[in-house]
Structure formats: C-alpha cells, structure tokens
Design an enzyme around this catalytic site. Structure first.
Site, PDB file in Angstrom:
ATOM      1  N   LYS A  41       0.844  -1.205   0.000  1.00  0.00           N
ATOM      2  CA  LYS A  41       0.000   0.000   0.000  1.00  0.00           C
ATOM      3  C   LYS A  41       0.879   1.255   0.000  1.00  0.00           C
ATOM      4  O   LYS A  41       0.633   2.202  -0.749  1.00  0.00           O
ATOM      5  CB  LYS A  41      -0.932  -0.017   1.220  1.00  0.00           C
ATOM      6  CG  LYS A  41      -2.041  -1.073   1.087  1.00  0.00           C
ATOM      7  CD  LYS A  41      -2.770  -1.352   2.396  1.00  0.00           C
ATOM      8  CE  LYS A  41      -3.780  -2.482   2.217  1.00  0.00           C
ATOM      9  NZ  LYS A  41      -4.440  -2.882   3.477  1.00  0.00           N
TER      10      LYS A  41
ATOM     11  N   GLN B  70      -4.273  -1.641   9.835  1.00  0.00           N
ATOM     12  CA  GLN B  70      -4.269  -2.969   9.218  1.00  0.00           C
ATOM     13  C   GLN B  70      -4.858  -4.007  10.184  1.00  0.00           C
ATOM     14  O   GLN B  70      -4.441  -4.103  11.332  1.00  0.00           O
ATOM     15  CB  GLN B  70      -2.830  -3.353   8.835  1.00  0.00           C
ATOM     16  CG  GLN B  70      -2.718  -4.654   8.067  1.00  0.00           C
ATOM     17  CD  GLN B  70      -3.391  -4.622   6.697  1.00  0.00           C
ATOM     18  OE1 GLN B  70      -3.276  -3.662   5.951  1.00  0.00           O
ATOM     19  NE2 GLN B  70      -4.123  -5.672   6.364  1.00  0.00           N
TER      20      GLN B  70
ATOM     21  N   ASP C  63     -10.830   2.962   4.797  1.00  0.00           N
ATOM     22  CA  ASP C  63     -11.266   1.566   4.698  1.00  0.00           C
ATOM     23  C   ASP C  63     -12.795   1.463   4.717  1.00  0.00           C
ATOM     24  O   ASP C  63     -13.353   0.411   4.429  1.00  0.00           O
ATOM     25  CB  ASP C  63     -10.698   0.740   5.863  1.00  0.00           C
ATOM     26  CG  ASP C  63      -9.377   0.065   5.494  1.00  0.00           C
ATOM     27  OD1 ASP C  63      -9.174  -0.205   4.287  1.00  0.00           O
ATOM     28  OD2 ASP C  63      -8.574  -0.191   6.398  1.00  0.00           O
TER      29      ASP C  63
END
Ligand code: NDP
Length: 307
Positions: free
Chosen positions: A53, A97, A120
């Site tokens: 990412k 994460q 997200d």
C-alpha cells in the site's frame, strides 16, 4: 466455451492512472493527499499488505507514512496514535491494518478513526452512509469489484446477484453496493440451506468465503459472471491438479516448488471455467483492485476534506 477473464490487474492499472492524473492536478495547487498506515505486531501477511500500500502511494505521487507498533501495544496507546493522525492536516486517510492483536479492542479503534479519514470505510458512520446510499468512504474490496463489473459493462439492474459471505469487510458492503445498482441480491453464509442450488440462481456470483476452491462448477449456472474474492493457499501437488485446469499446472507447480504454496481463491477454476461466461483469476483479479481503490479513497478523502 471457457469463461472470459475479468482482468483485475488491468482495471486496477486504469484506476491508478486516473488517481495519479488527479494527484498531479492537486499538486499544482500545493495539495498532496496523504495516507497513514498503521501496523501492530509482525504478522507477515499484514506486513506485505502494508508495504505494498505504501509503495503504491509513492508510485502515484501520494504522501504516505507507515507506523509500526510492537505486538504488545495497548488499546489506549493505539487510540493515542489514531487521535494524533485524526488531528494532523497532512493526513487524509488512516488505515489500521487488520487483524489487530487480541488484547486490542478492534471496534473501539475503528470507531476512533474520524469518518472523514476512514479510507477503509469501516466506521459506523460510513457504513450507515453506504446503507442509505449517501456520499461517503466505502470498503475498498467491494468497491473494486463494482469498478470491475462496470469496466466490463456487466449488466447489474435486474440481475440476480448472489453474494456468498456476510462479513463487514466484503460480503455485506458488496451486497449493499449491488442493491444500490438495482440488482436483486441474495446473501448466503455458513447456515444457508442448499448453497449450490442457491448459487446456481445467480447471474452474478460473488464468492467471499475464505474456503479454498469451495465454489465448483456445480454451484454455477451456465453463463454466469463469477467473481472470486477469496485469498487462500494450496500447498500440495494433488490440490493444484484438482483445482486448476491442466494448462495452469506447470506454472502453479513451479510456484509451489519455489514458495511452498500457490494463491487460490474460493472458486475452483478447473470446473467453473466450463460453465461461467466471466471469471476473475486469482491472483490478478480482485486483489489488485483493493489497493487501487484504497488510493482512490485517499484521493477522495483529500478532495472531500478540502471541498
Ligand atoms: P470472513 O471469514 O470474515 O467471512 C467469511 C464469510 O463466509 C462468512 O460470512 C461465513 O459465514 C461465510 N462462510 C464460511 N464458510 C462457509 C461455507 N462453508 N458456506 C457458506 N458460507 C461460508 O472473511 P472475509 O469476508 O474477510 O474474506 C473472505 C475471503 O476474501 C477470504 O479468503 C479473504 O482472504 C478474502 N479477502 C480478499 C481481499 C482481496 O483484496 N482480494 C480483501 C478481503 C478479503 P458466517 O457468517 O455464517 O460465518
């Protein structure tokens, strides 16, 4: 006739090109969208995801920073970092994460990320906006699937979409996005009775289960569009010969010899390509789209915050 390939790598490249072009327009106005990626502990898969990412941010001209915290970090310590990132003007997107270590209260962390930087799309406010069909930041994996279906002009209105999986990250938002596009949506899960019969009703079948090659040709209607979200691994030669068509054996067996495993989805390509009209490969299907959509969400977050 064998299924045609829904090429996620190619669609992801187009999305990233679009993002990079817009990022350079913003750069001319002195704006550089920024993503902060937070990793707790040393889960090897999570490290790889966060690394790619950050690398993609760099490639597209976005600012990024990686925060790696020790595995024994407490909820309070992580909340303090999230709060600092919420306040910082150079950061437009915050990604924590998952999975987090067991001592951390994941829900409290996800709710602490300010909705405007929740790239997200896991915050309850963004979940609510998705359900209500309002503007917001939405989960990257299902958003990527929608981009791919649109790229290939798969008709959605009136189509019967069957989503297998009801997680907050993939299954539920996927179903909602398809519903907003006027598909008739059925959501299946581990308690669904006669899943093969249910799946065979699908014009569009989305597999987001996490079970190696579970969706065989028996689950697929002739001419269906099949999207494989799963990311599992096969570790034996016998599995490879069972799951993949013969044409893929040499490459897969080579990967197995080199790495000890090969990436497999929730779909069994050997039998499904005989039935489906379209199928996503694994790798090269949904995976690359997820990262591309994270970049797009970071850009959108930057534009929305500055609008
Ligand atoms: P979860 O484990 O959170 O959810 C799996 C879902 O599948 C659950 O709803 C579960 O039902 C259902 N399920 C499990 N077993 C069966 C079964 N035998 N029959 C029917 N349904 C079943 O997984 P995620 O949604 O997070 O991920 C799904 C897959 O997608 C995984 O392989 C994951 O690695 C992959 N993934 C890939 C991404 C990408 O970028 N390509 C991104 C995110 C995930 P129930 O609710 O009843 O338990």
């Amino acid at each position: 006739m064998a299924a045609q390939v829904l090429n996620g790598t190619m669609v992801a490249a187009l999305i990233k090109e679009r993002v990079a072009a817009r990022v350079s327009e913003l750069a001319a106005r002195g704006i550089k969208p920024g993503l902060a990626a937070v990793l707790v502990g040393d889960n090897p898969a999570s490290k790889v995801y966060v690394g790619s990412k950050v690398k993609t941010c760099e490639a597209l001209g976005l600012y990024s920073e990686e925060h790696v915290l020790p595995g024994d970090t407490t909820t309070e310590q992580l909340l303090a970092l999230v709060e600092e990132l919420n306040q910082r003007d150079t950061i437009d997107g915050i990604l924590v994460q998952l999975p987090l270590p067991p001592q951390i209260e994941t829900r409290r962390i996800l709710e602490a990320v300010t909705p405007a930087k929740d790239v997200d799309g896991f915050h309850a406010i963004n979940v609510g906006r998705l359900v209500r069909g309002e503007e917001g930041l939405f989960p990257c994996t299902p958003a990527g699937v929608m981009e791919m279906l649109d790229h290939y002009q798969i008709p959605l209105a009136g189509a019967h979409a069957v989503v297998v999986g009801r997680s907050d990250i993939v299954g539920k938002p996927m179903a909602m996005m398809l519903l907003h596009r006027h598909a008739t949506v059925t959501i299946c899960h581990s308690r669904t009775r006669d899943l093969p019969a249910m799946a065979r009703e699908a014009d569009i079948l989305i597999a987001a289960i996490g079970r190696t090659a579970m969706i065989t040709g028996d689950y697929v209607r002739e001419g269906a569009v099949v999207v494989d979200v799963g990311m599992n691994s096969a570790t034996t030669e016998a599995e490879i010969r069972q799951i993949f068509p013969e044409s893929e054996w040499p490459k897969r067996l080579e990967t197995l010899r080199k790495k000890g495993s090969t990436l497999v989805g929730d779909v069994e390509p050997r039998t499904v390509i005989e039935k489906a009209a379209w199928l996503t490969p694994v790798p090269g299907g949904v995976g690359p789209l997820t990262i591309a959509m994270l970049m797009q969400n970071t850009l959108r977050a930057a534009e929305m915050r500055r609008a």
